[in-house]
Design a protein around this motif. Structure first.
Motif, PDB file in Angstrom:
ATOM      1  N   LEU A  32       0.831  -1.203   0.000  1.00  0.00           N
ATOM      2  CA  LEU A  32       0.000   0.000   0.000  1.00  0.00           C
ATOM      3  C   LEU A  32       0.867   1.255   0.000  1.00  0.00           C
ATOM      4  O   LEU A  32       0.585   2.223  -0.720  1.00  0.00           O
ATOM      5  N   LEU A  69      -9.324  -2.206  -0.921  1.00  0.00           N
ATOM      6  CA  LEU A  69      -8.292  -1.199  -0.661  1.00  0.00           C
ATOM      7  C   LEU A  69      -7.556  -0.791  -1.929  1.00  0.00           C
ATOM      8  O   LEU A  69      -6.973   0.293  -1.991  1.00  0.00           O
ATOM      9  N   LEU A  86      -4.833   3.070  -5.183  1.00  0.00           N
ATOM     10  CA  LEU A  86      -5.535   3.044  -3.901  1.00  0.00           C
ATOM     11  C   LEU A  86      -6.964   3.515  -4.091  1.00  0.00           C
ATOM     12  O   LEU A  86      -7.216   4.508  -4.767  1.00  0.00           O
ATOM     13  N   SER A  89     -10.887   3.722   0.482  1.00  0.00           N
ATOM     14  CA  SER A  89     -10.579   2.974   1.716  1.00  0.00           C
ATOM     15  C   SER A  89      -9.075   2.792   1.874  1.00  0.00           C
ATOM     16  O   SER A  89      -8.552   2.884   2.992  1.00  0.00           O
ATOM     17  N   GLY A  90      -8.376   2.526   0.782  1.00  0.00           N
ATOM     18  CA  GLY A  90      -6.921   2.398   0.834  1.00  0.00           C
ATOM     19  C   GLY A  90      -6.263   3.710   1.229  1.00  0.00           C
ATOM     20  O   GLY A  90      -5.336   3.736   2.047  1.00  0.00           O
TER      21      GLY A  90
END
Length: 125
Positions: A32, A69, A86, A89-90
């Motif tokens: 991420l 995500l 992303l 939510s990510g």
């Protein structure tokens, strides 16, 4: 996505359990973070995340996408081009990931000393 059958159900009343279900692995925070920094293609992610294998990368990306995500853009080119991004939510996780990264970097010298002392104690036995 064919996920495994859970033996113990998720406790949706515990935020920590929910979070660990979604991002609880060795690689997901790193992935991420790298995607947030602009690395979007799997071949670039495998170079950016030290130690991750291609198979694990594919599984982790698939799970992050499954949990909402990450999103994925597939370009109709030869060879096929895939980029990850992303989702909202990510993006909402990024302040936490930045804070954990900062804490980890500050704690790194202490962890190094702990592990070096453990090696010395093992050698003395």
């Amino acid at each position: 996505m064919n996920m495994y059958q859970r033996k113990i159900p998720i406790d949706y009343n515990c935020g920590l359990n929910v979070a660990m279900e979604v991002v609880g692995s060795k690689w997901k925070f790193c992935l991420l973070d790298e995607i947030a920094k602009g690395i979007k293609r799997p071949k670039d992610l495998i170079n950016a995340v030290n130690g991750i294998t291609k198979r694990v990368l594919q599984n982790q990306l698939k799970e992050l996408e499954f949990h909402g995500l990450l999103g994925k853009t597939i370009y109709n080119e030869i060879p096929l081009k895939v980029e990850y991004f992303l989702t909202e939510s990510g993006e909402s996780l990024m302040p936490l990931i930045v804070a954990i990264d900062k804490w980890g970097l500050a704690f790194a010298p202490q962890l190094k000393m702990i592990l070096e002392n453990q090696i010395l104690e093992t050698e003395e036995r």
